[in-house]
Design a protein around this motif. Structure first.
Motif, PDB file in Angstrom:
ATOM      1  N   MET A  15      43.143  23.668  37.007  1.00 28.97           N
ATOM      2  CA  MET A  15      44.004  24.328  37.959  1.00 28.97           C
ATOM      3  C   MET A  15      43.164  25.306  38.793  1.00 28.97           C
ATOM      4  N   PRO A  16      43.136  25.123  40.117  1.00 27.40           N
ATOM      5  CA  PRO A  16      42.356  26.031  40.965  1.00 27.40           C
ATOM      6  C   PRO A  16      42.882  27.460  40.911  1.00 27.40           C
ATOM      7  N   ARG A  17      41.948  28.412  40.927  1.00 24.03           N
ATOM      8  CA  ARG A  17      42.291  29.838  40.932  1.00 24.03           C
ATOM      9  C   ARG A  17      42.067  30.387  42.330  1.00 24.03           C
ATOM     10  N   VAL A  18      43.083  31.087  42.842  1.00 29.60           N
ATOM     11  CA  VAL A  18      43.026  31.625  44.188  1.00 29.60           C
ATOM     12  C   VAL A  18      43.242  33.135  44.138  1.00 29.60           C
ATOM     13  N   LEU A  19      42.335  33.875  44.752  1.00 34.90           N
ATOM     14  CA  LEU A  19      42.472  35.319  44.893  1.00 34.90           C
ATOM     15  C   LEU A  19      43.005  35.587  46.289  1.00 34.90           C
ATOM     16  N   GLU A  51      45.672  44.290  46.921  1.00 33.35           N
ATOM     17  CA  GLU A  51      46.291  44.975  48.059  1.00 33.35           C
ATOM     18  C   GLU A  51      45.326  45.244  49.203  1.00 33.35           C
ATOM     19  N   ASP A  52      44.036  45.136  48.962  1.00 34.88           N
ATOM     20  CA  ASP A  52      43.051  45.347  50.022  1.00 34.88           C
ATOM     21  C   ASP A  52      41.725  44.731  49.606  1.00 34.88           C
ATOM     22  N   GLY A  53      40.774  44.780  50.512  1.00 33.86           N
ATOM     23  CA  GLY A  53      39.488  44.158  50.254  1.00 33.86           C
ATOM     24  C   GLY A  53      38.722  44.781  49.102  1.00 33.86           C
ATOM     25  N   ALA A  54      38.824  46.098  48.979  1.00 35.75           N
ATOM     26  CA  ALA A  54      38.104  46.775  47.900  1.00 35.75           C
ATOM     27  C   ALA A  54      38.627  46.335  46.534  1.00 35.75           C
ATOM     28  N   GLU A  55      39.946  46.249  46.405  1.00 34.05           N
ATOM     29  CA  GLU A  55      40.525  45.792  45.139  1.00 34.05           C
ATOM     30  C   GLU A  55      40.137  44.337  44.873  1.00 34.05           C
ATOM     31  N   ALA A  56      40.156  43.513  45.909  1.00 33.46           N
ATOM     32  CA  ALA A  56      39.772  42.107  45.740  1.00 33.46           C
ATOM     33  C   ALA A  56      38.318  41.988  45.300  1.00 33.46           C
ATOM     34  N   LEU A  57      37.445  42.792  45.894  1.00 35.72           N
ATOM     35  CA  LEU A  57      36.034  42.753  45.515  1.00 35.72           C
ATOM     36  C   LEU A  57      35.844  43.207  44.070  1.00 35.72           C
ATOM     37  N   GLU A  58      36.617  44.207  43.657  1.00 34.09           N
ATOM     38  CA  GLU A  58      36.549  44.675  42.269  1.00 34.09           C
ATOM     39  C   GLU A  58      36.987  43.565  41.315  1.00 34.09           C
ATOM     40  N   ILE A  59      38.044  42.826  41.674  1.00 36.48           N
ATOM     41  CA  ILE A  59      38.516  41.713  40.851  1.00 36.48           C
ATOM     42  C   ILE A  59      37.460  40.608  40.808  1.00 36.48           C
ATOM     43  N   LEU A  60      36.898  40.272  41.959  1.00 39.56           N
ATOM     44  CA  LEU A  60      35.841  39.250  42.004  1.00 39.56           C
ATOM     45  C   LEU A  60      34.666  39.632  41.120  1.00 39.56           C
ATOM     46  N   SER A  61      34.249  40.879  41.207  1.00 34.27           N
ATOM     47  CA  SER A  61      33.103  41.339  40.408  1.00 34.27           C
ATOM     48  C   SER A  61      33.428  41.329  38.921  1.00 34.27           C
ATOM     49  N   GLU A  92      35.561  39.542  37.353  1.00 31.56           N
ATOM     50  CA  GLU A  92      35.719  38.170  36.855  1.00 31.56           C
ATOM     51  C   GLU A  92      34.539  37.282  37.246  1.00 31.56           C
ATOM     52  N   GLN A  93      33.456  37.891  37.689  1.00 32.07           N
ATOM     53  CA  GLN A  93      32.205  37.192  38.017  1.00 32.07           C
ATOM     54  C   GLN A  93      32.418  36.016  38.960  1.00 32.07           C
ATOM     55  N   GLY A  94      33.297  36.221  39.952  1.00 31.98           N
ATOM     56  CA  GLY A  94      33.531  35.209  40.971  1.00 31.98           C
ATOM     57  C   GLY A  94      34.248  33.972  40.493  1.00 31.98           C
ATOM     58  N   ALA A 151      30.675  36.242  50.064  1.00 29.94           N
ATOM     59  CA  ALA A 151      29.786  35.109  50.333  1.00 29.94           C
ATOM     60  C   ALA A 151      28.366  35.398  49.845  1.00 29.94           C
ATOM     61  N   ARG A 152      27.947  36.649  49.976  1.00 30.50           N
ATOM     62  CA  ARG A 152      26.604  37.025  49.509  1.00 30.50           C
ATOM     63  C   ARG A 152      26.535  36.995  47.987  1.00 30.50           C
ATOM     64  N   ASP A 153      27.540  37.581  47.339  1.00 31.83           N
ATOM     65  CA  ASP A 153      27.511  37.720  45.883  1.00 31.83           C
ATOM     66  C   ASP A 153      27.960  36.464  45.132  1.00 31.83           C
ATOM     67  N   PHE A 154      28.827  35.671  45.757  1.00 34.83           N
ATOM     68  CA  PHE A 154      29.389  34.473  45.116  1.00 34.83           C
ATOM     69  C   PHE A 154      29.328  33.311  46.113  1.00 34.83           C
TER      70      PHE A 154
END
Length: 125
Positions: free
Chosen positions: A1-5, A32-42, A44-46, A70-73
């Motif tokens: 199942m694909p995961r979408v942020l 709710e914003d880019g900073a929170e999304a980046l924190e979630i990505l980091s 969960e290691q992308g 794109a740079r980190d993941f």
């Protein structure tokens, strides 16, 4: 199942998009914003198949988020959303890292199709 942020500062839009793409069996996580999304990505290691982000948001906008993600993941597929023509123009030079830009307002069918197309072309490891 694909995961979408999904990152969007408007609660109603974030929930609409999450419900719409869940109809296709995708697991969703919202921010709710880019900073929170980046924190979630980091945190969960992308571990997402797709980042679906609004361009205009407080704290960190979608373009800054897309560039950092794109740079980190580098294997993460990125899809942008915007309701503003000038924001769409800002995304113009990002073709190398962004799959597409979806223009708001869109229908449930439109966002489901855009997500499906982005996932169909995602990079595989």
């Amino acid at each position: 199942m694909p995961r979408v942020l999904i990152a969007d500062d408007e609660d109603s839009m974030r929930m609409l998009v999450a419900r719409a793409i869940a109809m296709d069996g995708h697991a969703t996580v919202t921010a709710e914003d880019g900073a929170e999304a980046l924190e979630i990505l980091s945190r969960e290691q992308g571990a997402f198949d797709l980042l679906l982000t609004d361009i205009q948001m407080p704290v960190m906008d979608g373009i800054a988020l897309a560039l950092t993600a794109a740079r980190d993941f580098p294997d993460l597929t990125i899809l942008l959303m915007t309701g503003f023509a000038d924001q769409r123009e800002r995304a113009y030079g990002l073709n190398a890292i962004v799959h597409d830009v979806v223009t708001k307002p869109f229908s449930v069918a439109d966002i489901r199709a855009a997500v499906g197309a982005a996932l169909a072309t995602r990079k595989t490891v």
